[in-house]
Design an enzyme around this catalytic site. Structure first.
Site, short mmCIF file in Angstrom:
data_model
loop_
_atom_site.label_atom_id
_atom_site.label_comp_id
_atom_site.label_asym_id
_atom_site.label_seq_id
_atom_site.Cartn_x
_atom_site.Cartn_y
_atom_site.Cartn_z
N GLU A 153 -5.32 -5.17 10.44
CA GLU A 153 -4.28 -4.10 10.43
C GLU A 153 -4.76 -3.43 11.93
O GLU A 153 -5.56 -2.66 12.07
CB GLU A 153 -4.36 -3.11 9.38
N LYS A 175 0.02 4.17 -0.04
CA LYS A 175 -0.45 5.48 0.48
C LYS A 175 -0.16 6.58 -0.19
O LYS A 175 -0.33 6.65 -1.63
CB LYS A 175 -0.04 5.47 1.93
N GLY A 196 2.26 1.93 10.97
CA GLY A 196 3.15 3.29 10.90
C GLY A 196 3.79 3.66 12.38
O GLY A 196 4.69 4.61 12.21
N ASN A 215 0.96 -1.23 -0.11
CA ASN A 215 -0.18 -0.02 -0.01
C ASN A 215 1.00 1.26 -0.13
O ASN A 215 1.48 1.58 1.30
CB ASN A 215 -0.76 -0.13 1.32
N GLU A 217 -7.12 4.18 7.75
CA GLU A 217 -7.02 5.88 7.23
C GLU A 217 -8.05 6.35 6.76
O GLU A 217 -8.47 7.71 6.94
CB GLU A 217 -5.50 6.04 6.86
N HIS A 231 -9.73 0.80 4.74
CA HIS A 231 -8.31 1.03 5.39
C HIS A 231 -8.78 2.03 6.81
O HIS A 231 -9.41 2.96 6.73
CB HIS A 231 -7.43 1.48 4.35
N SER A 234 3.29 -2.42 10.60
CA SER A 234 4.91 -2.36 10.75
C SER A 234 5.29 -3.81 10.39
O SER A 234 6.23 -4.24 11.12
CB SER A 234 5.10 -2.07 12.04
O1 LIG Z 1 -1.68 0.51 6.65
C1 LIG Z 1 -0.75 -0.49 6.49
C2 LIG Z 1 -1.03 -1.17 5.09
O2 LIG Z 1 -2.26 -0.80 4.56
C3 LIG Z 1 0.43 -0.63 6.96
O3 LIG Z 1 1.43 0.27 7.43
P1 LIG Z 1 2.74 0.10 7.74
O4 LIG Z 1 3.21 -1.13 7.22
O5 LIG Z 1 3.47 1.41 7.53
O6 LIG Z 1 2.60 0.04 9.40
#
Ligand SMILES: O=C(CO)COP(=O)(O)O
Length: 239
Positions: free
Chosen positions: A161, A10, A167, A8, A94, A92, A197
């Site tokens: 997740e 982002k 993150g 991802n 976010e 997701h 992570s």
């Molecule tokens: O949100 C994520 C993947 O969609 C996970 O992000 P990280 O791997 O940066 O923790």
């Protein structure tokens, strides 16, 4: 069955860097003969048709549940169709906690893209305060995040997740992943990824967890060499 690894991006990468990334990834995977599914979710501006030898599938991080219309700032099926996109991330954390998408709207989006025959990577995961409230609170939270979702959809890939692991560098332990994946597997028997992570240093332990069918990776996937390293781990574990 090969593990599923998904990247991802982002809000990272451009059209040029995404193309360079996918070309480099494809060269590695083709040379290694990797047969697993690899998903790349670039930013919308980088969506395109990519001719790859390996099984690399390009997905949208988001889209509006419409063919076309008046939804300023959004893209719909017409824009995705230009690049043959048939895979999408939905739910997701976010989009839920930063962009404010409600469970009702997420369920509407899920149902619509299911109707279009999309492969849907559907994300669920609890915030830290729910985790700290105990296992029952986590279970209830995850069940609520499946409200209105057809968890038997044949083109569904689930992703657990935990928000507190995204993150943060604070990865869920293999024991906690196994325990929580067992709860989710009672809701759906579809492939279940872990995200939060994941990185080259811990992916072997994560992929070895019973009930973990792969990983949805953010930060550690943005560098193609790091992604290749994680895929090589997945290949090695396959043999
Ligand atoms: O949100 C994520 C993947 O969609 C996970 O992000 P990280 O791997 O940066 O923790």
């Amino acid at each position: 069955m090969s593990k599923i690894l998904a990247a991802n991006f982002k809000t990272n990468h451009t059209r040029a860097s995404t193309r360079a990334y996918i070309e480099a990834l494809d060269a590695h995977l083709d040379a290694s003969g990797y047969k697993g599914e690899t998903y790349i979710f670039p930013p919308a501006t980088a969506l395109d048709r990519f001719e790859t030898k390996a099984d690399i599938r390009i997905g949208a991080q988001n889209a509006y549940p419409t063919v076309k219309g008046s939804f300023t700032g959004e893209i719909g099926l017409e824009q995705l169709g230009e690049f043959g996109i048939g895979t999408i991330l939905v739910g997701h954390s976010e989009r839920r906690h930063i962009l404010g998408e409600s469970q009702a709207f997420i369920a509407q989006k899920y149902a619509w893209f299911k109707e279009q025959g999309f492969t849907i990577v559907y994300c669920i995961g609890e915030p830290l305060e729910v985790r700290e409230a105990g296992d029952d609170a986590v279970r209830r939270y995850l069940v609520d995040q499946c409200e209105g979702i057809d968890t038997a959809y044949e083109k569904l890939i689930l992703a657990y997740e935990p928000v507190w692991a995204i993150g943060t560098g604070r990865t869920a332990t293999p024991e906690l992943i196994e325990q929580t994946h067992a709860v989710i597997k009672r809701l759906s028997d579809r492939p279940l990824l872990y995200g939060g992570s994941v990185k080259p240093q811990n992916i072997a332990d994560i992929l070895a967890v019973p009930g973990c069918d792969g990983a949805l990776i953010g930060t550690a996937s943005w560098d193609v060499e790091s992604m290749v390293s994680m895929l090589e781990t997945a290949m090695r574990d396959e043999k």
